[in-house]
Design an enzyme around this catalytic site. Structure first.
Site, PDB file in Angstrom:
ATOM      1  N   ASP A 176       0.815  -1.218   0.000  1.00  0.00           N
ATOM      2  CA  ASP A 176       0.000   0.000   0.000  1.00  0.00           C
ATOM      3  C   ASP A 176       0.847   1.265   0.000  1.00  0.00           C
ATOM      4  OD1 ASP A 176       0.933  -0.475   2.579  1.00  0.00           O
ATOM      5  OD2 ASP A 176      -1.040  -0.742   3.459  1.00  0.00           O
ATOM      6  N   ASN A 196      -7.916  -3.002  13.851  1.00  0.00           N
ATOM      7  CA  ASN A 196      -9.294  -3.355  13.499  1.00  0.00           C
ATOM      8  C   ASN A 196      -9.328  -4.546  12.536  1.00  0.00           C
ATOM      9  OD1 ASN A 196      -8.349  -2.229  11.182  1.00  0.00           O
ATOM     10  ND2 ASN A 196      -9.766  -0.489  11.138  1.00  0.00           N
ATOM     11  N   HIS A 223      -7.408  -4.849   9.819  1.00  0.00           N
ATOM     12  CA  HIS A 223      -7.093  -4.552   8.419  1.00  0.00           C
ATOM     13  C   HIS A 223      -5.775  -5.191   7.996  1.00  0.00           C
ATOM     14  CE1 HIS A 223      -5.048  -0.495   9.565  1.00  0.00           C
ATOM     15  NE2 HIS A 223      -4.096  -1.283   9.139  1.00  0.00           N
ATOM     16  N   GLU A 244      -9.718  -1.838   5.028  1.00  0.00           N
ATOM     17  CA  GLU A 244     -10.418  -1.596   6.286  1.00  0.00           C
ATOM     18  C   GLU A 244     -11.688  -2.457   6.374  1.00  0.00           C
ATOM     19  OE1 GLU A 244      -8.889   0.051   8.444  1.00  0.00           O
ATOM     20  OE2 GLU A 244      -8.363   2.102   7.899  1.00  0.00           O
TER      21      GLU A 244
HETATM   22  C1  GLP Z   1      -0.641   0.267   8.587  1.00  0.00           C
HETATM   23  C2  GLP Z   1      -0.265  -0.506   7.319  1.00  0.00           C
HETATM   24  C3  GLP Z   1      -0.520  -1.976   7.486  1.00  0.00           C
HETATM   25  C4  GLP Z   1       0.065  -2.461   8.796  1.00  0.00           C
HETATM   26  C5  GLP Z   1      -0.642  -1.781   9.919  1.00  0.00           C
HETATM   27  C6  GLP Z   1      -0.186  -2.252  11.289  1.00  0.00           C
HETATM   28  O1  GLP Z   1      -1.967   0.649   8.617  1.00  0.00           O
HETATM   29  N1  GLP Z   1      -0.960  -0.048   6.170  1.00  0.00           N
HETATM   30  O2  GLP Z   1       0.031  -2.669   6.385  1.00  0.00           O
HETATM   31  O3  GLP Z   1      -0.066  -3.846   8.901  1.00  0.00           O
HETATM   32  O4  GLP Z   1      -0.365  -0.389   9.798  1.00  0.00           O
HETATM   33  O5  GLP Z   1       0.941  -1.525  11.674  1.00  0.00           O
HETATM   34  P1  GLP Z   1       1.853  -1.857  12.912  1.00  0.00           P
HETATM   35  O6  GLP Z   1       2.648  -3.043  12.497  1.00  0.00           O
HETATM   36  O7  GLP Z   1       2.678  -0.637  13.097  1.00  0.00           O
HETATM   37  O8  GLP Z   1       0.956  -2.136  14.055  1.00  0.00           O
END
Ligand code: GLP
Length: 241
Positions: A67, A136, A138, A143
């Site tokens: 992304d 959540n 995702h 989402e």
């Molecule tokens: C962001 C990214 C996701 C990632 C998520 C969790 O929203 N787009 O790909 O998995 O954060 O992040 P973290 O690993 O910092 O909890």
């Protein structure tokens, strides 16, 4: 679904790096689907170490990232392209021309998404997709929704995601409100999937992902239907399993 319990974040990162390293050794010209966020940072550090030790070669690897924030330039230090360069690509012998991230500067969402799907198709799909997990549920930036997404799509980030990601920006107002993300169908078409999950704050959502119903309300729950998923989680994240 294999759940691999790690004692702590370091152990999690080593275990995840082992799986990626095995993939790279068995198929040196493979396509890796890569992720951002804090969870995979330690895994990338481990991969860099193994490269420096002479155990890994990135020269024939292709990568496609999950992304990118819409509106952020590649040299913006909050863009996911910048993240990948600084956390992995700048430190290994990958050919940057073979690394792909959605084009955050393309204002035409339909064009940006179509072009990214074409890139994924042209590289022949994904051999191993690395994923983090949002609070959540995702994955990428898919989402919670009424249905699972298919290809790359432009999403409005939820308040909880903006809240979670604001720690990386100067203020909440600076967090982009939209992002381009690889779709759930594309993620599910990856041959192997590796999910890294760390910390107590992920325990509840991990339980829903693994033990709850498969529903687009918890996007990662769809992974229950994939034939080759490994979740590497530390003991805090596993505490409710
Ligand atoms: C962001 C990214 C996701 C990632 C998520 C969790 O929203 N787009 O790909 O998995 O954060 O992040 P973290 O690993 O910092 O909890």
């Amino acid at each position: 679904m294999v759940i691999c319990k790690a004692s702590d974040y370091k152990d999690l990162s080593r275990k995840a790096a082992n799986i990626i390293a095995a993939q790279m050794i068995l198929k040196p010209d493979c396509t890796l689907g890569l992720a951002t966020g804090s969870s995979p940072v330690g895994t990338y550090e481990q991969l860099i170490e193994r490269f420096k030790d002479g155990d890994l070669d990135f020269s024939r690897i292709t990568s496609v990232n999950l992304d990118e924030y819409k509106g952020l330039a590649p040299d913006n230090d909050q863009s996911y392209r910048y993240f990948m360069n600084t956390n992995l690509f700048n430190h290994v012998n990958i050919d940057k021309a073979h690394t792909f991230v959605p084009d955050g500067l393309e204002p035409d969402a339909e064009k940006a998404c179509r072009e990214y799907d074409e890139i994924i198709e042209n590289v022949g799909g994904i051999d191993l997709q690395l994923l983090g997990l949002g609070h959540n549920g995702h994955i990428g930036f898919n989402e919670p929704a009424d249905s699972f997404s298919k290809g790359t799509n432009c999403v409005d980030l939820t308040e909880s995601t903006i809240e979670a990601n604001k720690r990386f920006f100067e203020s909440e107002a600076d967090v982009p409100r939209q992002a381009y993300t690889m779709g759930i169908r594309t993620i599910m078409l990856a041959k192997k999937i590796l999910v890294v999950v760390s910390g107590k704050d992920k325990a509840e959502i991990l339980k829903k992902v693994v033990c709850g119903p498969v529903t687009p309300e918890v996007p990662a729950s769809v992974l229950q239907l994939h034939p080759d998923v490994t979740i590497v989680a530390d003991s805090e994240a596993c505490s409710l399993l």
